[in-house]
Design a protein around this motif. Structure first.
Motif: not given
Length: 424
Positions: A93-110
């Motif tokens: 369920p968490e990995e399904a969220k990463y088509n949202d690039l805004e969300y992905a960028e927030k997580v990946y930067r951290r």
């Protein structure tokens, strides 16, 4: 690239059996590569700028060869479950969220900031199934000046609908990333990433193996992490003698450089095949404890000459700190020593440090050591607040930092000879 010399207390492991230490020496670097270690600077190096780190430890940067970037928000969650229920309840369920690039960028930067903070200068990373999210993660790593392999995950069966890919599209997206990123950066490269056999059809595995051979791209996946998983693979592929043989049949097991994570329940045939093909094992003790998976018999792998590195396996593992993974690896090996009637001897401190530096770093090439010609990936450690240093050897000080130090003791980070500033 400019040449420099770092002056301080130098510690590294050119082999797993012992630390090499140099008190108050110069580590000379040209074009990002180690030239040598000297008590006094030779005449030809006298004009090099010197970075003075008196009484501080200079060690190779840490190498994490197995982690899942999109699982970073799940740190510390769901760890009362075993692997398959944990994947279905928390991970997918968490990995399904990463088509949202805004969300992905927030997580990946951290995530990248946390890797930098904890001294991980090289990492081998799973993204999600999402092509654009994977490209974003690779670009952020490039911007950070950290070293990484990053792989778009491939899955076309046995997952939630949001993560089940069309086989042809999965292969097309993977090839697009390879073409775009294979030569984009000297530090950040693509890696082919079938999640594991149960989530990949034969057609997908064959296609990924073909891409690996065609473009000479390395491979990462999972192997024999959990007993239920091993039985699942047997039921899916009764035509093969074991789990590793499935990967091997599709050119995903050492035909190009390959890492398999966990490797707890490998058969003797699988160990022989790993030795023959020089397939790396990623030892992830935190995750193996947290998900009740078991204890990898790491001594067996080392004795057979199978290359081994350490992985945080975030978020099955609960921390990106490689010193904490080293400690867990040593502790796990002690339990395995008792479990095997003292046959498989425990890891020493030098062996654990080797696995977290040169052992895993060798997947990248000449990374993880201060031998001549190696990339200057380094950490500068101020351990002055960890206790008295009088009478302690450099080896003692490093061991103490591994057990009771943390990222607050890391004062500088270098990758490829360049000082790496706080990213993002």
């Amino acid at each position: 690239m400019s040449s420099i010399a770092l002056k301080g207390d130098i510690v590294f492991t050119p082999n797993k059996d012992a630390f090499k230490t140099y008190k108050d020496h110069y580590l000379v670097v040209e074009d990002g590569k180690v030239v040598g270690i000297f008590k006094e600077l030779k005449e030809e190096y006298k004009n090099y700028p010197v970075k003075e780190y008196t009484d501080k430890l200079i060690i190779p940067g840490f190498v994490d060869i197995h982690l899942h970037a999109p699982q970073y928000p799940n740190l510390g969650l769901g760890l009362d479950k075993e692997l398959i229920p944990w994947l279905n309840t928390y991970t997918f369920p968490e990995e399904a969220k990463y088509n949202d690039l805004e969300y992905a960028e927030k997580v990946y930067r951290r995530l990248i900031y946390d890797l930098w903070r904890k001294g991980t200068t090289s990492s081998i990373v799973y993204s999600s199934i999402h092509k654009e999210g994977t490209k974003l993660l690779m670009d952020l790593f490039i911007d950070s000046n950290l070293r990484a392999y990053v792989g778009k995950v491939n899955m076309d069966r046995n997952t939630i609908p949001e993560l089940s890919e069309d086989t042809e599209k999965s292969l097309e997206d993977t090839e697009e990333i390879i073409k775009e990123y294979n030569d984009k950066s000297s530090l950040v490269k693509p890696i082919i990433t079938p999640r594991f056999v149960p989530s990949c059809t034969e057609k997908l595995m064959k296609g990924l193996g073909d891409l690996a051979i065609r473009y000479d791209i390395p491979v990462q996946s999972h192997l024999s992490e959990n007993t239920d998983e091993v039985e699942w693979v047997k039921s899916l592929h009764p035509e093969f003698k074991d789990y590793a043989s499935v990967y091997n049949a599709y050119n995903l097991f050492g035909q190009t450089k390959t890492i398999m994570a966990h490797c707890i329940y490998n058969t003797e045939n699988e160990l022989d095949l790993m030795e023959k093909n020089q397939v790396y094992a990623a030892h992830c003790p935190h995750s193996n404890y947290n998900l009740s998976s078991g204890i990898m018999p790491v001594r067996k792998f080392l004795d057979k000459g199978i290359p081994v590195g350490l992985g945080s396996d975030v978020s099955g593992g609960h921390s990106l700190s490689m010193p904490s993974v080293m400690v867990a690896a040593i502790q796990a090996s002690k339990m395995k020593w008792l479990e095997t009637n003292k046959e498989l001897k425990p890891l020493t401190s030098s062996e654990a440090f080797f696995l977290a530096t040169k052992g895993g770093g060798s997947f990248f090439g000449k990374v993880g050591s201060f031998e001549e010609g190696y990339a200057l990936d380094a950490l500068v450690i101020d351990d002055s607040d960890l206790g008295h240093m009088d009478g302690l050897s450099l080896e003692d000080r490093l061991q103490r930092f591994i057990y009771i130090g943390d990222d607050r003791n890391i004062v500088e980070r270098y990758v490829d000879g360049k000082r790496v500033e706080k990213p993002m």
